[in-house]
Design a protein around this motif. Structure first.
Motif, PDB file in Angstrom:
ATOM      1  N   LEU A  64      42.201  43.581  35.863  1.00 37.03           N
ATOM      2  CA  LEU A  64      42.333  42.085  35.509  1.00 37.03           C
ATOM      3  C   LEU A  64      41.166  41.200  36.169  1.00 37.03           C
ATOM      4  CD1 LEU A  64      46.040  41.591  35.693  1.00 37.03           C
ATOM      5  CD2 LEU A  64      44.589  41.397  33.577  1.00 37.03           C
ATOM      6  N   GLN A  65      40.797  41.647  37.216  1.00 35.85           N
ATOM      7  CA  GLN A  65      39.539  40.792  37.982  1.00 35.85           C
ATOM      8  C   GLN A  65      38.379  41.010  37.171  1.00 35.85           C
ATOM      9  OE1 GLN A  65      39.541  42.411  41.904  1.00 35.85           O
ATOM     10  NE2 GLN A  65      40.814  40.748  42.591  1.00 35.85           N
ATOM     11  N   GLN A  66      38.155  42.169  36.611  1.00 38.18           N
ATOM     12  CA  GLN A  66      36.786  42.537  35.889  1.00 38.18           C
ATOM     13  C   GLN A  66      37.060  41.591  34.661  1.00 38.18           C
ATOM     14  OE1 GLN A  66      36.517  46.721  35.506  1.00 38.18           O
ATOM     15  NE2 GLN A  66      35.310  46.884  37.198  1.00 38.18           N
ATOM     16  N   ALA A  67      38.058  41.793  33.811  1.00 35.52           N
ATOM     17  CA  ALA A  67      38.363  41.053  32.475  1.00 35.52           C
ATOM     18  C   ALA A  67      38.426  39.486  32.665  1.00 35.52           C
ATOM     19  CB  ALA A  67      39.838  41.336  31.893  1.00 35.52           C
ATOM     20  N   ALA A  68      38.757  39.025  33.834  1.00 39.50           N
ATOM     21  CA  ALA A  68      38.792  37.536  34.153  1.00 39.50           C
ATOM     22  C   ALA A  68      37.302  37.168  34.142  1.00 39.50           C
ATOM     23  CB  ALA A  68      39.436  37.092  35.195  1.00 39.50           C
ATOM     24  N   ASP A  69      36.235  37.883  34.843  1.00 41.65           N
ATOM     25  CA  ASP A  69      35.046  37.727  35.136  1.00 41.65           C
ATOM     26  C   ASP A  69      34.666  36.333  35.360  1.00 41.65           C
ATOM     27  OD1 ASP A  69      32.119  38.427  33.271  1.00 41.65           O
ATOM     28  OD2 ASP A  69      32.436  38.613  35.321  1.00 41.65           O
ATOM     29  N   GLY A  70      35.471  35.501  36.271  1.00 46.72           N
ATOM     30  CA  GLY A  70      35.265  34.202  36.602  1.00 46.72           C
ATOM     31  C   GLY A  70      35.488  33.266  35.548  1.00 46.72           C
ATOM     32  N   SER A  71      36.096  33.658  34.475  1.00 51.49           N
ATOM     33  CA  SER A  71      36.593  32.688  33.453  1.00 51.49           C
ATOM     34  C   SER A  71      37.612  31.595  34.070  1.00 51.49           C
ATOM     35  CB  SER A  71      37.192  33.462  32.421  1.00 51.49           C
ATOM     36  OG  SER A  71      36.316  34.266  31.658  1.00 51.49           O
ATOM     37  N   ARG A  72      37.357  30.508  33.577  1.00 46.78           N
ATOM     38  CA  ARG A  72      38.381  29.459  33.818  1.00 46.78           C
ATOM     39  C   ARG A  72      39.494  29.588  33.180  1.00 46.78           C
ATOM     40  NH1 ARG A  72      37.114  23.018  34.402  1.00 46.78           N
ATOM     41  NH2 ARG A  72      39.246  22.434  34.987  1.00 46.78           N
ATOM     42  N   GLU A  73      40.668  29.914  33.982  1.00 44.58           N
ATOM     43  CA  GLU A  73      42.035  29.801  33.507  1.00 44.58           C
ATOM     44  C   GLU A  73      42.202  30.493  32.166  1.00 44.58           C
ATOM     45  OE1 GLU A  73      43.519  25.477  35.158  1.00 44.58           O
ATOM     46  OE2 GLU A  73      43.637  25.719  33.181  1.00 44.58           O
ATOM     47  N   PRO A  74      42.120  31.677  32.229  1.00 46.22           N
ATOM     48  CA  PRO A  74      42.283  32.809  31.146  1.00 46.22           C
ATOM     49  C   PRO A  74      43.749  33.058  30.984  1.00 46.22           C
ATOM     50  CG  PRO A  74      41.488  34.194  32.988  1.00 46.22           C
ATOM     51  CD  PRO A  74      41.286  32.606  33.375  1.00 46.22           C
ATOM     52  N   VAL A  75      44.277  33.423  29.985  1.00 46.14           N
ATOM     53  CA  VAL A  75      45.570  33.587  29.415  1.00 46.14           C
ATOM     54  C   VAL A  75      45.878  35.010  29.406  1.00 46.14           C
ATOM     55  CG1 VAL A  75      47.477  33.061  27.961  1.00 46.14           C
ATOM     56  CG2 VAL A  75      45.871  31.303  28.354  1.00 46.14           C
ATOM     57  N   VAL A  76      46.894  35.659  30.190  1.00 46.70           N
ATOM     58  CA  VAL A  76      47.321  37.127  30.145  1.00 46.70           C
ATOM     59  C   VAL A  76      48.362  37.129  29.020  1.00 46.70           C
ATOM     60  CG1 VAL A  76      48.169  39.118  31.356  1.00 46.70           C
ATOM     61  CG2 VAL A  76      46.452  37.365  32.394  1.00 46.70           C
ATOM     62  N   ILE A  77      47.808  38.017  28.037  1.00 46.43           N
ATOM     63  CA  ILE A  77      49.103  38.299  27.115  1.00 46.43           C
ATOM     64  C   ILE A  77      49.231  39.647  27.219  1.00 46.43           C
ATOM     65  CG2 ILE A  77      49.043  38.467  24.479  1.00 46.43           C
ATOM     66  CD1 ILE A  77      47.066  36.402  23.896  1.00 46.43           C
ATOM     67  N   ILE A  78      50.802  39.898  27.362  1.00 45.28           N
ATOM     68  CA  ILE A  78      51.176  41.141  27.693  1.00 45.28           C
ATOM     69  C   ILE A  78      51.758  41.762  26.289  1.00 45.28           C
ATOM     70  CG2 ILE A  78      53.036  42.203  28.903  1.00 45.28           C
ATOM     71  CD1 ILE A  78      52.824  40.306  31.016  1.00 45.28           C
ATOM     72  N   SER A  79      51.189  42.862  25.994  1.00 48.24           N
ATOM     73  CA  SER A  79      51.749  43.290  24.638  1.00 48.24           C
ATOM     74  C   SER A  79      52.479  44.787  24.935  1.00 48.24           C
ATOM     75  CB  SER A  79      50.546  43.679  23.669  1.00 48.24           C
ATOM     76  OG  SER A  79      50.769  44.039  22.440  1.00 48.24           O
ATOM     77  N   ALA A  80      53.722  44.762  25.327  1.00 49.34           N
ATOM     78  CA  ALA A  80      54.471  45.906  25.728  1.00 49.34           C
ATOM     79  C   ALA A  80      55.265  46.540  24.559  1.00 49.34           C
ATOM     80  CB  ALA A  80      55.523  45.173  26.830  1.00 49.34           C
ATOM     81  N   ASP A  81      55.290  47.844  24.551  1.00 50.33           N
ATOM     82  CA  ASP A  81      55.832  48.406  23.401  1.00 50.33           C
ATOM     83  C   ASP A  81      57.454  48.167  23.624  1.00 50.33           C
ATOM     84  OD1 ASP A  81      57.463  51.215  22.594  1.00 50.33           O
ATOM     85  OD2 ASP A  81      55.693  51.311  21.833  1.00 50.33           O
ATOM     86  N   ALA A  82      58.192  48.165  22.601  1.00 53.37           N
ATOM     87  CA  ALA A  82      59.525  48.038  22.695  1.00 53.37           C
ATOM     88  C   ALA A  82      60.306  48.893  23.750  1.00 53.37           C
ATOM     89  CB  ALA A  82      60.451  47.847  21.475  1.00 53.37           C
ATOM     90  N   ALA A  83      59.890  50.269  23.870  1.00 56.43           N
ATOM     91  CA  ALA A  83      60.433  51.308  24.620  1.00 56.43           C
ATOM     92  C   ALA A  83      59.706  51.360  26.377  1.00 56.43           C
ATOM     93  CB  ALA A  83      60.499  52.542  24.187  1.00 56.43           C
ATOM     94  N   ALA A  84      58.829  50.419  26.505  1.00 56.76           N
ATOM     95  CA  ALA A  84      58.505  50.420  27.783  1.00 56.76           C
ATOM     96  C   ALA A  84      59.327  50.039  28.591  1.00 56.76           C
ATOM     97  CB  ALA A  84      57.182  49.556  27.661  1.00 56.76           C
TER      98      ALA A  84
END
Length: 141
Positions: free
Chosen positions: A91-111
């Motif tokens: 998540l730190q790499q994906a954010a890469d210093g971006s200003r307030e990114p939104v985390v979208i959790i796409s979970a399988d129904a059986a997770a």
């Protein structure tokens, strides 16, 4: 020999109701308490169906996928480890210093619930406070 019988007024035996009322109150309180607790064991949970018109577009979003088997993918990259620390690094790499990114959790129904909670914990540790969940539309609409 003559037998003498008492003559005069006879007293009626008296029944003391106070101990009986005390016992009834204790039984009543016991029944009220046990009835209240039995309602909690009868809870039925019906999960809601999301009926969204259009998915929102976020300026900067990080999509975290949670598979049925508990594996994670951040931004399309499958993680080698399923630990919270690996999620924090990704998540730190994906954010890469971006200003307030939104985390979208796409979970399988059986997770598992724990797998989703791990993503939320990793986002909190990273300092990403905006979290949303991806859903699909109900069938037949």
């Amino acid at each position: 020999m003559a037998i003498q019988f008492r003559s005069g007024s006879r007293e009626e035996p008296e029944i003391n109701l106070i101990p009986f009322i005390d016992i009834l109150l204790v039984v009543l309180i016991f029944l009220m308490l046990t009835t209240t607790y039995s309602k909690y064991t009868e809870l039925q949970v019906n999960l809601p169906v999301a009926d969204a018109e259009q998915p929102r577009e976020y300026p900067r979003e990080i999509i975290v996928s949670v598979g049925q088997d508990g594996r994670y993918a951040v931004g399309g990259q499958v993680l080698e480890s399923a630990s919270v620390e690996a999620l924090v690094r990704a998540l730190q790499q994906a954010a890469d210093g971006s200003r307030e990114p939104v985390v979208i959790i796409s979970a399988d129904a059986a997770a598992t619930h724990q797998a989703v909670v791990n993503v939320m914990d990793a986002a909190r540790r990273t300092g990403l406070n905006q979290i949303t969940f991806a859903t699909q539309q109900a069938r037949g609409r």
